[in-house]
Design an enzyme around this catalytic site. Structure first.
Site, short mmCIF file in Angstrom:
data_model
loop_
_atom_site.label_atom_id
_atom_site.label_comp_id
_atom_site.label_asym_id
_atom_site.label_seq_id
_atom_site.Cartn_x
_atom_site.Cartn_y
_atom_site.Cartn_z
N SER A 7 29.96 -55.54 -56.10
CA SER A 7 31.12 -55.01 -56.81
C SER A 7 30.66 -54.40 -58.12
CB SER A 7 32.11 -56.14 -57.10
OG SER A 7 33.11 -55.68 -57.97
N ASN A 9 32.99 -54.10 -60.39
CA ASN A 9 34.13 -54.51 -61.23
C ASN A 9 33.72 -55.69 -62.13
OD1 ASN A 9 36.46 -55.73 -62.22
ND2 ASN A 9 37.69 -55.19 -60.43
N LYS A 12 35.79 -58.96 -61.94
CA LYS A 12 35.52 -59.84 -60.80
C LYS A 12 34.27 -60.66 -61.03
CE LYS A 12 37.66 -57.38 -57.05
NZ LYS A 12 37.40 -56.56 -55.88
N ASP A 73 37.06 -58.56 -51.26
CA ASP A 73 38.13 -57.56 -51.21
C ASP A 73 39.44 -58.30 -51.37
OD1 ASP A 73 38.51 -54.65 -50.98
OD2 ASP A 73 39.96 -55.26 -49.48
N SER A 74 40.30 -57.72 -52.15
CA SER A 74 41.52 -58.44 -52.48
C SER A 74 42.64 -57.46 -52.71
CB SER A 74 41.28 -59.26 -53.75
OG SER A 74 40.76 -58.44 -54.76
N PHE A 156 43.95 -58.34 -65.21
CA PHE A 156 43.81 -56.93 -64.84
C PHE A 156 44.77 -56.64 -63.68
CE2 PHE A 156 41.49 -57.09 -60.73
CZ PHE A 156 41.14 -58.43 -60.70
N GLY A 157 44.76 -55.41 -63.22
CA GLY A 157 45.54 -55.04 -62.04
C GLY A 157 47.02 -55.39 -62.17
N TYR A 158 47.54 -56.08 -61.17
CA TYR A 158 48.97 -56.40 -61.11
C TYR A 158 49.31 -57.69 -61.87
CZ TYR A 158 48.92 -52.85 -57.44
OH TYR A 158 48.76 -51.67 -56.74
N LYS A 179 44.23 -68.87 -64.95
CA LYS A 179 44.33 -68.04 -63.73
C LYS A 179 43.17 -68.36 -62.79
CE LYS A 179 43.81 -63.42 -61.91
NZ LYS A 179 43.39 -62.04 -62.12
P1 IMP Z 1 39.33 -54.32 -54.70
O1 IMP Z 1 39.35 -55.72 -54.16
O2 IMP Z 1 38.39 -54.16 -55.84
O3 IMP Z 1 39.21 -53.30 -53.66
O4 IMP Z 1 40.73 -54.00 -55.37
C1 IMP Z 1 41.74 -54.87 -55.34
C2 IMP Z 1 42.90 -54.36 -56.16
O5 IMP Z 1 43.92 -55.33 -55.95
C3 IMP Z 1 42.63 -54.34 -57.67
O6 IMP Z 1 42.30 -53.07 -58.13
C4 IMP Z 1 43.98 -54.78 -58.22
O7 IMP Z 1 44.85 -53.68 -58.28
C5 IMP Z 1 44.49 -55.73 -57.16
N1 IMP Z 1 44.04 -57.11 -57.45
C6 IMP Z 1 43.14 -57.87 -56.78
N2 IMP Z 1 43.00 -59.08 -57.35
C7 IMP Z 1 43.81 -59.06 -58.43
C8 IMP Z 1 44.07 -60.02 -59.44
O8 IMP Z 1 43.52 -61.13 -59.51
N3 IMP Z 1 44.98 -59.66 -60.37
C9 IMP Z 1 45.61 -58.45 -60.36
N4 IMP Z 1 45.37 -57.51 -59.46
C10 IMP Z 1 44.47 -57.81 -58.48
#
Ligand code: IMP
Length: 200
Positions: A7, A9, A12, A73-74, A156-158, A179
């Site tokens: 990753s 990221n 992560k 992946d999430s 981050f994210g949502y 978290k």
């Molecule tokens: P990927 O797993 O990097 O492909 O992307 C997963 C996407 O899902 C992220 O860019 C976020 O938008 C969302 N996501 C996954 N895990 C989380 C989390 O723990 N918090 C908030 N958003 C998440």
């Protein structure tokens, strides 16, 4: 056990490293930067498992013999939206979308949806693959609901829109570390750590 995270990221890496440290495993976790960096991959799998496999395969040829790749992946699944954003969570509002744009789109799609139907779940699939193609999968799910407006500045994210079941705070309002004890990724990492502890 030497594990390279597939990753780019940094959130992560930090979250997973913190979880593994807390669980006191024998894992040495490295970022993809310790190799040649995480290559660009198109995450066009139909499932979290497929996308994790795509990411793992992208750096597996670069890892030392005897080491492992860990791909994560999430995403967020909202039943009222037929499981969306799902595997498209990172690009829900379009390719290269910011977290803010994705959150806005989610709120827009849920406009007028009553509280009882705003349930959601975060899913995390961890795929561990060895230099000799041994594969193990660990899944974690965190149930909750989508708030009417963003709350908090952490994570981050949502995170600002996700209220985990049984708590009043959004993920983004939780104190640091909290978290990482209850999230979908924490649950998947717990399973990984349990598996690691059974290895000699
Ligand atoms: P990927 O797993 O990097 O492909 O992307 C997963 C996407 O899902 C992220 O860019 C976020 O938008 C969302 N996501 C996954 N895990 C989380 C989390 O723990 N918090 C908030 N958003 C998440």
């Amino acid at each position: 056990m030497h594990i390279y995270l597939a990753s780019g990221n940094p959130h992560k890496l930090r979250e997973i490293a913190e979880m593994l440290m807390r669980l006191d495993t024998t894992v040495n976790l490295y970022s993809a930067e310790a190799l040649e960096g995480m290559p660009e991959v198109s995450e066009d799998g139909a499932t979290f498992e497929e996308n994790a496999a795509i990411k793992a395969l992208a750096i597996q040829p670069l890892i030392p013999r005897g080491a492992w790749v860990l791909a994560d992946d999430s995403g967020l699944e909202v039943p009222a939206l037929d499981g969306a954003p799902g595997v498209r969570s990172a690009r829900y509002a379009g390719a290269g979308a910011t977290d803010a744009a994705n959150n806005l789109k989610l709120l827009h799609e849920l406009e007028g949806i009553p509280d009882a139907d705003r349930t959601a779940r975060f899913v995390c699939v961890l795929l561990l693959r060895s230099s000799t193609d041994e594969i193990h999968r660990f899944t974690g799910i965190c149930h909750g609901r989508i708030l009417e407006s963003p709350r908090g500045t952490g994570g981050f994210g949502y995170d600002p829109l996700f209220q985990p079941e049984g708590l009043e705070s959004s993920f983004a309002e939780l104190p640091p570390g909290e978290k990482n004890r209850i999230s979908h990724r924490a649950k998947a990492v717990d399973r990984l750590a349990r598996w690691v502890s059974l290895q000699v």
